[in-house]
Design an enzyme around this catalytic site. Structure first.
Site, short mmCIF file in Angstrom:
data_model
loop_
_atom_site.label_atom_id
_atom_site.label_comp_id
_atom_site.label_asym_id
_atom_site.label_seq_id
_atom_site.Cartn_x
_atom_site.Cartn_y
_atom_site.Cartn_z
N ASP A 232 0.88 -1.15 0.00
CA ASP A 232 0.00 0.00 0.00
C ASP A 232 0.94 1.21 0.00
O ASP A 232 2.10 1.12 0.40
CB ASP A 232 -0.94 0.01 1.22
CG ASP A 232 -2.10 0.99 1.00
OD1 ASP A 232 -2.00 1.82 0.05
OD2 ASP A 232 -3.09 0.95 1.75
C1 BGC Z 1 -4.81 3.58 0.05
C2 BGC Z 1 -4.96 2.62 -1.10
C3 BGC Z 1 -4.76 3.34 -2.39
C4 BGC Z 1 -3.39 4.01 -2.39
C5 BGC Z 1 -3.10 4.80 -3.66
C6 BGC Z 1 -3.51 4.36 -0.02
O1 BGC Z 1 -3.50 5.36 0.93
O2 BGC Z 1 -4.87 2.89 1.27
O3 BGC Z 1 -6.22 2.03 -1.06
O4 BGC Z 1 -4.88 2.45 -3.47
O5 BGC Z 1 -3.33 4.92 -1.31
O6 BGC Z 1 -3.90 5.91 -3.74
#
Ligand code: BGC
Length: 763
Positions: A232
């Protein structure tokens, strides 16, 4: 590209090039290595539309992204209970990605709804792992048919936003397997996603991003996952530990810091080059798989996809209550009340936020209708106007045949990075509903919210239509449903409790900064309410229709099977009403009453959605296998079917059983407990071998425990002593001197019993 070709590229890469490929070039791209013809690929959120950011990128979607189509969010899609629909959503999204040259869509999100408070519940499908996993698999297949990868998220046990980047989810093995891993299992096995996103949190103290157990042993070795694990965003803990654990790609860029760390680790011998090569092969596969679909000519037809978004929203909405006022008639005068009738709340905040192409509101759709009047009713942004707006609404409602109030949760209630602290709607909306219901006796409430709310006003209104966060087409969908152009067919994929305190995680949720204790264990959602018989506002699976369905002829292909056999279940469903409609058929399995394992009263094991014309009947068939009857037995670290009579329940919801059948299931290889000196005597005597050896010995030696003999004047005393003897650990016999058995002899006896039972003994 074939694995040999990828291997060839890897063989030509320098150590520095390999290390560099392990993290992003910027916020959304992987790195390119021109010398070797390795191109960069782009990723974008997900999950309910395309958030392709060009130019300045940021973490939470504050900066504008390319105009795209916003589809219903996860909680709405979950309520469709429709694999085909999810595959269709995936198909549309895959095509859009292809047209926009986005190689990987960051979704779907399948995390379990442990508490109604989680700020991102709107992105997730359900409180039931099987449902979430099956729907995700269908969506993944739809997307990936376009040679676009999915990145299913957030793996694993990421069920709150508070302290999401550091909290440790403290979860026992059985709960992890049955609930939290369960949500990903079929999505991975059937959907075969190109990638999995490791979550920010820790599990039982270890960062998921560092966990070999989750990223390699379970994901790859057990489930056969062949793709890449992507962090993530910003979710790396220890880059070297991560690579060893099976974490391939770090996103976004670490701006060279971790590239250098990887190079040094290989040079110093801290990291084997083979491990790095494996990660590189998986990352290269993402790139080449995307390249292979490049010839496909895709066009992002926003107008067409917008219409599809509206049709999809209509299939997801759940008619929660209807005391005869819906569908509305064209001839009725209707007051449409509420800010969301002009500007629906249709998506959540954070990384999933879509820059929507256009948004249908009920106002846009019905403004030309002379029988419909629109009034704002309340203003989320400025409560000081509520008195004036309410007065206007009451006036219009009192002059109309019926009133429809659009209400729910304001934007800032459901956002990434923050959980709710309660399940209440804004006070001004509650008051509006209650007062309108006083001046008009035909009131329907249309709800826009991504997760359950309390409804203190429920008894005062005649109908409730839950639209969830239905995407940009939800205004049209709501009108079609209200006027009966579409027959509602959604079902709740989560329980709506009466109040927050009823939720099983209530006592433990948000109770620590370091640890989130999952003490409710497997009793998540309906598994708890149902087993404990707790009254709820609306149960899991609930949803009404404008037509009626009758169920009959439940058939089971067998009456007795082993855990290795399959069972076919058939049931006839007939549309007995006068409108065409779709019905969700739910199959739950209830464990044996004789079981010794702590299990939910019933669990969803299959579902299907069928479309039927008035009078039409269809036989629905399900095939169940071992998993439908099994629980996760920690002592053998595997799924196990306890022998006994299981009930197959065809249900309208988790609280309404329509038909039921029974069969006996027994394990081919029975788990047999190994007895020792601490095992209660009663347990040993219940076992046939134990009875034969110990029973006979006790009968011969007759220890003076008093069991079976009543003392004068004390009725049933003998029974009591018998029960007490049954509770004694075997070693207690050492203190019955009249038996004359020493420690060594007793150990021999128990070893003998265990040996005689050992052909069946797997524990
Ligand atoms: C989120 C993800 C997301 C990623 C990119 C993170 O903060 O938890 O779900 O895909 O950012 O935006």
């Amino acid at each position: 590209m074939k694995s040999e070709e990828i291997a060839e590229i890897v063989s030509q890469m320098t150590l520095e090039e390999k290390a560099s490929l392990c993290s992003g070039k910027d916020f959304w791209h992987t790195k390119d290595i021109r010398r070797l013809g390795i191109r960069e690929i782009m990723m974008a959120d997900g999950p309910n539309g395309l958030r392709k950011q060009e130019g300045a990128c940021d973490h939470l979607g504050v900066n504008e992204s390319v105009e795209a189509v916003c589809f219903p969010t996860g909680s709405a899609l979950g309520a469709s209970f429709d694999r085909e629909l999810l595959q269709n959503v995936g198909d549309i999204l895959g095509n859009e990605c292809r047209a926009e040259s986005v190689a990987i869509l960051l979704g779907p999100g399948v995390n379990m709804k442990r508490s109604p408070l989680c700020g991102r519940n709107f992105e997730y499908f359900s409180e039931d792992p099987y449902l979430a996993s099956e729907l995700a698999a269908a969506e993944i297949q739809g997307v990936q048919a376009h040679h676009i990868g999915c990145c299913i998220k957030h793996f694993l046990a990421n069920n709150q936003e508070q302290f999401r980047m550091s909290i440790s989810s403290e979860v026992d093995e059985r709960t992890l397997r049955e609930i939290y891993l369960g949500a990903f299992e079929n999505a991975v096995k059937k959907g075969k996603p190109w990638s999995v996103m490791s979550s920010y949190n820790r599990i039982n103290g270890e960062y998921v991003a560092d966990s070999r157990k989750f990223l390699t042993e379970i994901l790859r070795e057990e489930w056969g996952f062949e793709g890449a694990v992507i962090t993530d965003w910003g979710g790396v803990s220890d880059r070297i530990l991560g690579l060893r654990a099976g974490l391939d790609l770090e996103m976004p860029s670490s701006y060279g810091v971790n590239d250098k760390r990887i190079t040094e680790a290989v040079k110093s011998g801290e990291l084997e080059i083979e491990i790095l090569d494996e990660a590189i092969r998986r990352i290269l596969k993402l790139i080449t798989d995307f390249e292979e679909g490049k010839e496909k000519n895709a066009v992002f037809d926003r107008e067409k996809d917008h219409l599809a978004a509206g049709e999809i929203a209509a299939q997801c909405a759940v008619l929660l209550k209807n005391e005869g006022i819906l569908p509305l008639h064209d001839t009725q005068t209707v007051a449409f009340i509420g800010q969301y009738a002009f500007a629906p709340r249709y998506q959540g905040g954070g990384s999933s936020h879509i820059n929507s192409f256009k948004v249908d509101s009920a106002f846009e759709i019905l403004r030309g209708n002379p029988n419909v009047k629109f009034v704002q009713g309340y203003c989320d942004e400025d409560e000081s106007q509520s008195g004036m707006l309410r007065e206007e609404a009451l006036q219009t409602a009192s002059e109309s045949d019926a009133a429809v109030i659009f209400a729910g949760l304001p934007d800032n209630y459901e956002i990434e990075g923050q959980d709710r602290t309660h399940m209440k709607m804004p006070e001004q909306q509650i008051r509006l509903i209650e007062e309108v219901a006083r001046v008009n006796s035909n009131v329907a409430v249309v709800l826009h919210n991504g997760s359950p709310i309390e409804m203190p006003w429920l008894d005062k209104v005649n109908a409730v239509l839950e639209m969830y966060l239905g995407g940009e087409g939800c205004g049209r969908a709501a009108c079609d449903l209200l006027y009966g152009k579409t027959n509602p067919s959604g079902r709740l994929a989560e329980t709506f409790p009466m109040k927050l305190e009823d939720n099983p995680s209530y006592l433990y949720y948000h109770r620590g900064r370091d640890k989130a204790e999952y003490r409710e264990g497997i009793y998540v959602g309906y598994r708890y309410y149902d087993t404990k018989n707790i009254p709820v506002l609306f149960p899991f699976g609930h949803g009404l229709s404008y037509t009626n369905f009758a169920y009959s002829n439940l058939g089971l292909s067998e009456k007795r099977i082993t855990d290795m056999d399959l069972l076919d279940v058939t049931v006839d469903v007939c549309n007995t009403g006068s409108l065409p409609g779709k019905e969700v058929v739910l199959l739950f399995v209830a464990p044996p009453d004789t079981g010794t394992i702590n299990r939910p009263a019933k669990e969803l094991k299959e579902f299907s959605k069928v479309e039927l014309k008035p009078g039409e009947s269809r036989s629905v068939k399900f095939t169940l296998s071992k998993r439908a009857f099994a629980y996760y037995e920690e002592s053998i670290h595997d799924w196990y079917v306890e022998k006994g009579k299981y009930r197959i329940l065809i249900c309208k919801s988790a609280q309404e059983v329509l038909l039921e059948g029974e069969l006996e299931v027994y394990p081919e290889k029975e788990v047999t407990e190994v007895f020792d000196l601490t095992t209660p005597i009663g347990i040993i005597l219940k076992d046939p071998v134990g009875q034969q050896v110990l029973g006979e010995l006790m009968a011969a030696k007759k220890p003076r425990t008093g069991a079976g003999r009543d003392r004068p004047g004390e009725k049933d005393n003998g029974k009591m002593l018998e029960a007490m003897t049954a509770q004694l650990p075997l070693r207690a016999l050492l203190s019955f001197r009249d038996m004359g058995i020493g420690h060594a002899k007793l150990q021999q006896i128990i070893d003998k019993i265990n040996l005689m039972r050992s052909d069946k003994c797997v524990k």
